[in-house]
Design an enzyme around this catalytic site. Structure first.
Site, PDB file in Angstrom:
ATOM      1  CG  ASP A  85      -1.888   1.120   1.276  1.00 48.32           C
ATOM      2  OD1 ASP A  85      -1.994   1.833   0.265  1.00 48.32           O
ATOM      3  OD2 ASP A  85      -2.554   1.310   2.312  1.00 48.32           O
ATOM      4  CG  ASP A 207      -3.491   0.986   7.594  1.00 46.77           C
ATOM      5  OD1 ASP A 207      -2.335   1.001   7.147  1.00 46.77           O
ATOM      6  OD2 ASP A 207      -4.017   1.962   8.123  1.00 46.77           O
TER       7      ASP A 207
END
Length: 284
Positions: A85, A207
């Site tokens: 990410d 997340d």
């Protein structure tokens, strides 16, 4: 862990609380400290992993060390999947800005993305990585192709400010999975997911998205549509539960604060393990 994975966590930061609050205290792990932890795993020969997932990082040398470690882990297990990410910034009211030091961008672009298998940028981060603005869905698909060309097989633009066919109350995510078959031909699966907007600022959604996408792509390796439907549906369950609870805590007419908007993860355990599909993906 909830979805059946054994997880070894390394905290890139150890803060008293997330940075959505007015104040926070704590430590930031540096690249030497990360290297030392990895050396310990290596000495005990327990450095064989199936997945690596990375998120928020503020330091270029730390990020470069992550790349070295991922490359070494891939030598240990050639099937290892690295999910990245690339947390760099976001858009507010149409204006994008970075909330990490600017010198992280070239490290992500030139070193991290080429070794990643799955990346989950938001629209602003996808634009930063490719140097190309996204105004239409066609632009987004071309940007995802550019990101594929840099290395990753799977690219998911987790959120965008594109106009959703279902209307202004919906947020668009786009996914693309490119596979090279044994005979050398490439097949690309592309999907669009429209999910209802929730009127609040949450911290940690990126997340959660990346972690669940890792789990659901593991369980559905060649079906990005199903993996994204399960990921986004679970997100919706968590966010709806969170906002409902936060509003009750804040009281009638009051805006919920950061503490009240903490994601209701524990309360959503069943939805994370087995999400009822409430958001469908469209194959493009």
């Amino acid at each position: 862990m909830v979805l059946g994975f054994e997880v070894d966590t390394v905290n890139s930061v150890q803060f008293s609380n997330h940075t959505g609050y007015a104040h926070w205290k704590g430590q930031v792990l540096n690249s030497d400290e990360l290297h030392e932890l990895y050396e310990g795993l290596k000495l005990n020969m327990v450095n064989r992993y199936d997945y690596v997932l990375t998120g928020y990082t503020r330091d270029t040398s730390f990020l470069a060390m992550v790349v070295d470690i991922v490359q070494e882990l891939k030598q240990q297990n050639s099937n290892l999947v690295y999910v990245c990410d690339p947390v760099m910034g976001d858009k507010w009211n149409g204006e994008g800005s970075m909330y990490v030091p600017k010198d992280l961008l070239p490290v992500y672009r030139d070193k991290v993305v080429p070794v990643a298998d799955i990346i989950t940028p938001n629209q602003f981060e996808a634009e930063l990585l490719t140097g190309r603005k996204i105004y239409t869905e066609k632009d987004a698909l071309e940007v995802m192709d550019m990101l594929h060309a840099m290395g990753p097989e799977t690219v998911v633009i987790t959120s965008s400010d594109l106009q959703a066919p279902l209307g202004n109350d919906y947020l668009i995510a786009l996914g693309s999975h490119r596979k090279t078959k044994a005979d050398g031909t490439r097949i690309t699966q592309r999907i669009r997911v429209e999910s209802p907007k929730v009127d609040a600022v949450f911290v940690g959604t990126g997340d959660l998205f990346a972690a669940m996408l890792l789990a659901w792509t593991h369980k559905h390796p060649n079906n990005l549509k199903v993996a994204c439907e399960k990921t986004v549906s679970a997100m919706q369950h968590v966010l709806q539960r969170t906002i409902k609870s936060a509003k009750v805590q804040a009281g009638e007419g009051n805006k919920p604060n950061s503490a009240q908007l903490e994601l209701r993860m524990v309360q959503s355990k069943k939805d994370i393990e087995n999400p009822e599909i409430i958001v469908k993906a469209t194959v493009l």
